[in-house]
Design a protein around this motif. Structure first.
Motif, PDB file in Angstrom:
ATOM      1  N   CYS A   1       0.749  -1.243  -0.064  1.00 55.25           N
ATOM      2  CA  CYS A   1      -0.081   0.087  -0.150  1.00 55.25           C
ATOM      3  C   CYS A   1       0.942   1.309   0.116  1.00 55.25           C
TER       4      CYS A   1
ATOM      5  N   GLY B   1      -0.426   4.259   0.964  1.00 51.03           N
ATOM      6  CA  GLY B   1      -0.914   5.192   1.892  1.00 51.03           C
ATOM      7  C   GLY B   1      -1.837   6.328   1.682  1.00 51.03           C
TER       8      GLY B   1
ATOM      9  N   VAL C   1       1.267  10.051   8.591  1.00 49.89           N
ATOM     10  CA  VAL C   1       1.397   8.523   8.402  1.00 49.89           C
ATOM     11  C   VAL C   1       1.668   8.215   6.709  1.00 49.89           C
TER      12      VAL C   1
ATOM     13  N   TYR D   1       5.214   8.535   5.603  1.00 51.24           N
ATOM     14  CA  TYR D   1       6.212   7.761   5.978  1.00 51.24           C
ATOM     15  C   TYR D   1       5.848   6.597   4.962  1.00 51.24           C
ATOM     16  N   ILE D   2       4.625   5.956   4.917  1.00 54.31           N
ATOM     17  CA  ILE D   2       4.298   5.174   4.042  1.00 54.31           C
ATOM     18  C   ILE D   2       4.874   5.196   2.527  1.00 54.31           C
TER      19      ILE D   2
END
Lengths: 185, 303
Positions: free
Chosen positions: B195, B197, B207, B210-211
């Protein structure tokens, strides 16, 4: 939410008390379309193992499931954690018990929204859809870009039809509940 | 063959996605597929909207399906999010008769009705299943050899496979098979199925960053000429998001061009990069296009 490398311990801040537990919560959740698999959960953790959000934060799907099964209704519904799922459906694909965690998240979020806990970003997007009939409005700039590519002009969304659908589904009342104490997550 | 097109909200309006529509229209036209846009298409109510209310979302998605049903056509979309929403309606109709009744009651108040007779299709799956690798190969004017890309299927075209019924999502092959047939080398690399994100954008930006950082580093370490996406959110993340990831994480040498799946085919069919919006992407695509053209000048043009 903390970055994975910052987490030192998973021990909860305080022990769970009987007064925190609503033992019928899991049955309430499992009654909804999509959450029927909840009661089959073995808490094996395959969901957390494949989770892209768990790879970069301390978010754990298994913990959410554990809290729901235990009956921590208020904690689950009011927590920012509920809004961390990126809906990649990897857990759903891998779960041997067919718990369908991503769909359980949808059910839990629907419940949370009615209690006034909703992710602000999603509420804002819904407002745009109510206003424009679509998430991203058709601007003059968009029209110009489309002309340059010889694309046909975009049709106006059937906004009255869409609003009639949303109204008869009771969505205005849900939005009212959602914005009553909007959480910024 | 005639299909009712649902383009979605983002694909026809975002600068870096508009080429997805342009290329899809050209590819379908080139392959003799007749299309008609769903009249006055509205939001498909994808996962974020389902998070607010599932029942409302089903009825919203059913609106566009009802329009396709009126025309007696199946629905085709390039957007994985839209595809997911429409498949969800049919799946719920089949498995939850009470919900089906509820959705139709809601639709009735807007003078609409949907009976579940429309099959929602994703463009990439449609190209593979209904047009077929051979027909596409025979339509190619330019050999796409010399490039090595990472194909990202994204999540919402495939997962969960029980709902979407295309291919088990952990190691899908059909997209690779199609591109490899026209000479593109698809590299297997760590993270290509994970994924991006994208759905956290707007609610959990940190988040999502970061992904995305991890996915971009996966691609960077794989030494690819570029990434090819089928999902609009994957493209927004990897293309539009790349600059901010470079800045946020202090990465200097990160410049991965991100192409939409049908753009590659359209190039092979002989359309120019400008015609299919490749010049509108945030990360420049000149390099990978030049490499394709250079390959062509070395005898890559098919007789």
């Amino acid at each position: 939410m903390e970055r994975a490398e910052d987490v030192k311990s998973y021990k909860p801040d305080q022990p769970i008390q009987d007064s925190d537990v609503r033992s019928d919560f899991k049955y309430e959740v499992a009654e909804h379309v999509g959450a029927e698999g909840l009661l089959r959960c073995l808490k094996c953790g395959a969901c957390s193992g494949g989770c892209p959000v768990a790879a970069v934060t301390d978010y754990r799907a298994r913990k959410v499931l554990g809290d729901v099964l235990l009956g921590l209704k208020d904690q689950v519904l009011s927590s920012d954690t509920l809004w961390l799922c990126a809906a990649c459906f990897t857990c759903e694909e891998r779960c041997v018990q067919e718990v369908n965690f991503t769909d359980v998240v949808t059910v839990l979020r629907n419940m949370a929204v009615r209690e006034g806990f909703a992710a602000e970003g999603y509420v804002e997007m819904a407002k745009r859809v109510i206003q424009f009939g679509r998430v991203s409005p058709i601007t003059r700039q968009v029209e110009r870009m489309r002309e340059n590519l010889n694309l046909p002009p975009l049709q106006e969304p059937a906004i009255e039809e869409l609003r009639a659908i949303m109204e008869s589904a009771g969505f205005p009342e849900i939005m009212e509940a959602a914005t009553r104490r909007l959480k910024t997550v | 063959m005639k299909m009712a097109m649902a383009w979605g909200c983002l694909v026809p309006t975002r600068r870096s996605l508009i080429g997805y529509e342009a290329a899809t229209r050209k590819v379908l036209n080139h392959l003799g597929v007749e299309t008609v846009d769903i009249p006055n298409e509205t939001c498909c109510a994808p996962f974020w909207m389902q998070s607010l209310d599932f029942t409302t979302s089903l009825a919203m998605a059913a609106r566009n399906l009802a329009k396709a049903e009126e025309m007696g056509l199946d629905l085709l979309t390039p957007c994985s999010g839209c595809f997911h929403s429409y498949m969800r309606v049919n799946h719920t109709y089949e498995n939850h008769p009470k919900m089906r009744e509820k959705v139709n009651d809601i639709l009735a108040k807007a003078n609409l009705r949907y009976d579940g007779n429309v099959e929602p299709r994703h463009v990439v799956d449609f190209l593979y299943q209904d047009i077929g690798v051979n027909a596409i190969k025979e339509s190619m004017k330019i050999d796409l050899g010399e490039i090595e890309i990472g194909l990202r299927y994204g999540c919402h075209m495939l997962k969960p496979s029980d709902l979407l019924n295309i291919e088990y999502s952990e190691r899908p092959r059909f997209g690779d098979e199609l591109l490899e047939a026209v000479g593109v080398r698809c590299k297997e690399y760590t993270g290509r199925y994970r994924c991006c994100g994208g759905l956290l954008r707007g609610t959990q930006d940190d988040v999502a960053d970061y992904i995305l950082h991890d996915r971009l580093m996966d691609a960077k370490n794989a030494n690819l000429d570029g990434l090819v996406t089928v999902c609009s959110l994957c493209h927004i993340q990897h293309d539009m998001g790349q600059k901010s990831i470079k800045r946020k994480f202090g990465i200097e040498d990160l410049e991965i061009p991100i192409l939409h799946f049908p753009q590659l085919l359209a190039l092979g069919f002989g359309y120019s990069a400008e015609e299919i919006g490749l010049n509108l992407h945030t990360v420049k695509t000149d390099g990978i296009v030049a490499k394709i053209i250079a390959g062509t000048s070395k005898g890559g043009i098919k007789k």
